[in-house]
Design an enzyme around this catalytic site. Structure first.
Site, PDB file in Angstrom:
ATOM      1  N   HIS A 165      45.135 -40.751  87.632  1.00 15.59           N
ATOM      2  CA  HIS A 165      44.433 -42.013  87.870  1.00 15.59           C
ATOM      3  C   HIS A 165      42.934 -41.725  88.010  1.00 15.59           C
ATOM      4  O   HIS A 165      42.542 -40.681  88.538  1.00 15.59           O
ATOM      5  CB  HIS A 165      44.979 -42.677  89.139  1.00 15.59           C
ATOM      6  CG  HIS A 165      44.463 -44.058  89.328  1.00 15.59           C
ATOM      7  ND1 HIS A 165      43.218 -44.306  89.862  1.00 15.59           N
ATOM      8  CD2 HIS A 165      44.980 -45.257  89.015  1.00 15.59           C
ATOM      9  CE1 HIS A 165      43.010 -45.606  89.887  1.00 15.59           C
ATOM     10  NE2 HIS A 165      44.066 -46.220  89.373  1.00 15.59           N
ATOM     11  N   ASN A 219      50.463 -50.435  91.724  1.00 15.74           N
ATOM     12  CA  ASN A 219      49.912 -49.237  92.356  1.00 15.74           C
ATOM     13  C   ASN A 219      49.257 -49.673  93.663  1.00 15.74           C
ATOM     14  O   ASN A 219      48.181 -50.257  93.644  1.00 15.74           O
ATOM     15  CB  ASN A 219      48.893 -48.604  91.388  1.00 15.74           C
ATOM     16  CG  ASN A 219      48.125 -47.457  92.027  1.00 15.74           C
ATOM     17  OD1 ASN A 219      48.475 -46.984  93.098  1.00 15.74           O
ATOM     18  ND2 ASN A 219      47.067 -47.013  91.354  1.00 15.74           N
ATOM     19  N   GLU A 222      40.784 -42.691  90.015  1.00 16.59           N
ATOM     20  CA  GLU A 222      40.318 -42.403  91.380  1.00 16.59           C
ATOM     21  C   GLU A 222      40.585 -40.944  91.733  1.00 16.59           C
ATOM     22  O   GLU A 222      39.826 -40.319  92.466  1.00 16.59           O
ATOM     23  CB  GLU A 222      40.985 -43.369  92.376  1.00 16.59           C
ATOM     24  CG  GLU A 222      40.377 -44.763  92.258  1.00 16.59           C
ATOM     25  CD  GLU A 222      41.324 -45.907  92.558  1.00 16.59           C
ATOM     26  OE1 GLU A 222      42.391 -45.681  93.149  1.00 16.59           O
ATOM     27  OE2 GLU A 222      40.989 -47.044  92.171  1.00 16.59           O
ATOM     28  N   SER A 273      41.793 -54.823  86.945  1.00 12.58           N
ATOM     29  CA  SER A 273      41.621 -56.227  87.316  1.00 12.58           C
ATOM     30  C   SER A 273      42.632 -57.167  86.649  1.00 12.58           C
ATOM     31  O   SER A 273      42.282 -58.283  86.262  1.00 12.58           O
ATOM     32  CB  SER A 273      40.186 -56.684  87.046  1.00 12.58           C
ATOM     33  OG  SER A 273      39.278 -55.945  87.850  1.00 12.58           O
ATOM     34  N   GLU A 311      43.145 -47.433  81.368  1.00 14.06           N
ATOM     35  CA  GLU A 311      42.448 -48.099  82.467  1.00 14.06           C
ATOM     36  C   GLU A 311      40.952 -47.826  82.378  1.00 14.06           C
ATOM     37  O   GLU A 311      40.480 -46.793  82.865  1.00 14.06           O
ATOM     38  CB  GLU A 311      42.968 -47.564  83.806  1.00 14.06           C
ATOM     39  CG  GLU A 311      44.450 -47.802  84.018  1.00 14.06           C
ATOM     40  CD  GLU A 311      44.763 -47.875  85.495  1.00 14.06           C
ATOM     41  OE1 GLU A 311      45.198 -48.941  85.936  1.00 14.06           O
ATOM     42  OE2 GLU A 311      44.533 -46.902  86.216  1.00 14.06           O
ATOM     43  N   LYS A 352      48.042 -47.930  95.961  1.00 15.41           N
ATOM     44  CA  LYS A 352      46.955 -47.034  96.404  1.00 15.41           C
ATOM     45  C   LYS A 352      47.122 -46.709  97.897  1.00 15.41           C
ATOM     46  O   LYS A 352      48.241 -46.611  98.371  1.00 15.41           O
ATOM     47  CB  LYS A 352      45.589 -47.651  96.072  1.00 15.41           C
ATOM     48  CG  LYS A 352      45.507 -48.010  94.589  1.00 15.41           C
ATOM     49  CD  LYS A 352      44.137 -48.386  94.118  1.00 15.41           C
ATOM     50  CE  LYS A 352      44.192 -48.742  92.639  1.00 15.41           C
ATOM     51  NZ  LYS A 352      42.874 -49.078  92.081  1.00 15.41           N
ATOM     52  N   GLY A 354      39.292 -52.606  89.974  1.00 17.73           N
ATOM     53  CA  GLY A 354      38.842 -53.116  91.265  1.00 17.73           C
ATOM     54  C   GLY A 354      37.526 -53.883  91.217  1.00 17.73           C
ATOM     55  O   GLY A 354      36.925 -54.166  92.244  1.00 17.73           O
TER      56      GLY A 354
HETATM   57  P1  PGA Z   1      42.963 -53.027  89.946  1.00 19.28           P
HETATM   58  O1  PGA Z   1      43.420 -51.485  89.858  1.00 19.28           O
HETATM   59  O2  PGA Z   1      44.102 -53.836  89.416  1.00 19.28           O
HETATM   60  O3  PGA Z   1      42.697 -53.259  91.395  1.00 19.28           O
HETATM   61  O4  PGA Z   1      41.750 -53.154  89.113  1.00 19.28           O
HETATM   62  C1  PGA Z   1      44.129 -50.999  88.761  1.00 19.28           C
HETATM   63  C2  PGA Z   1      44.480 -49.552  88.960  1.00 19.28           C
HETATM   64  O5  PGA Z   1      43.668 -48.812  89.531  1.00 19.28           O
HETATM   65  O6  PGA Z   1      45.582 -49.107  88.577  1.00 19.28           O
END
Ligand code: PGA
Length: 257
Positions: free
Chosen positions: A95, A9, A97, A213, A167, A11, A173
């Site tokens: 997601h 992803n 976010e 992560s 998640e 983003k 992140g």
């Molecule tokens: P990350 O994000 O691997 O940077 O923690 C995962 C995600 O948001 O799908």
């Protein structure tokens, strides 16, 4: 057996040129992987170009979001059919976010999941608890609500086209991944909800990815867990070496699973 799925992803990162370069590098290095499904989810502006790069390879294309209507006066939104026409097979829905910054709820997630399925896209539906929810012992309540409401009115045939991504928001992140035990516990909980709703046999066929992560040095122990069927990768999918490392290590680890 469920084929694990590793999705990158990206983003809100990568221009068209950068996307082409990254997808070319990934394609070059991962052409011989056949026991992992590989998916790239670049931003909308790069979908067409990445699609061209990965045509006729073992890599599929996914979008990061879509709207629940199929066309019309919705300035700034993208319809499922538009995604299909540029080669998308998957679409990430709900997601964290999007839930945190763009007001998405279990209800809008459900609307999007239904439209995606109707229009022939395979949804990757994200669920996950926030830190304060975990700390106040609400993880299972939150996950149960995300899964049940997100899958309202989704039938047995349709669920088989879906991927669920667990998640934990506190792991996204932050560099602080869930331990394999913590993740497995929630994955098993999700599979049990699916088993109650769709039956044991169907629940055993549905892939549940972990996200938060994920890196080359933690993927092996996560993917070896019984109910972890791959990963949704954010930060580490933006660099060729780390994404390639994650896929290659997964490919080796699942041979022993
Ligand atoms: P990350 O994000 O691997 O940077 O923690 C995962 C995600 O948001 O799908």
């Amino acid at each position: 057996m469920r084929k694990p799925i590793i999705a990158g992803n990206w983003k809100m990162n990568k221009t068209v040129e950068e996307s082409i370069a990254l997808s070319n590098g990934i394609k070059r290095d991962l052409f011989d992987i056949d026991n992992i499904e590989i998916v790239l989810c670049p931003p909308f502006t790069s979908l067409t170009d990445v699609s061209d790069v990965i045509t006729d390879t073992n890599i599929s294309l996914g979008a990061q979001n879509m709207f629940w209507e199929t066309k019309g006066a919705y300035t700034g939104e993208i319809a499922p059919d538009m995604l299909k026409h540029v080669g998308c097979k998957y679409v990430i829905i709900g997601h964290s976010e999007r839930r945190a910054y763009f007001g998405e709820t279990n209800e809008t997630v459900n609307k999007k999941v239904k439209t995606a399925l109707k229009e022939g896209l395979l949804p990757i539906m994200c669920v996950g608890e926030r830190l304060e929810e975990r700390e106040s012992q609400k993880t299972f309540d939150v996950i149960s609500e995300h899964v049940k409401k997100g899958l309202a009115d989704i039938g047995k045939k349709e669920i088989l086209s879906m991927v669920i991504a667990y998640e934990p928001v506190w792991a996204i992140g932050t560099g602080k991944n869930a331990t394999p035990d913590q993740a497995q516990e929630v994955h098993k909980f999700i599979r049990d909800i699916l088993a109650k709703k769709y039956g044991e046999k169907i629940s055993e066929e549905i892939r549940i990815q972990y996200g938060g992560s994920v890196k080359p040095d933690n993927i092996e122990s996560l993917i070896k867990e019984k109910d972890i069927d791959g990963a949704l990768v954010g930060g580490a999918s933006l660099k060729e070496e780390s994404f390639i490392g994650i896929v290659k290590k997964s490919s080796e680890a699942v041979k022993e699973k």
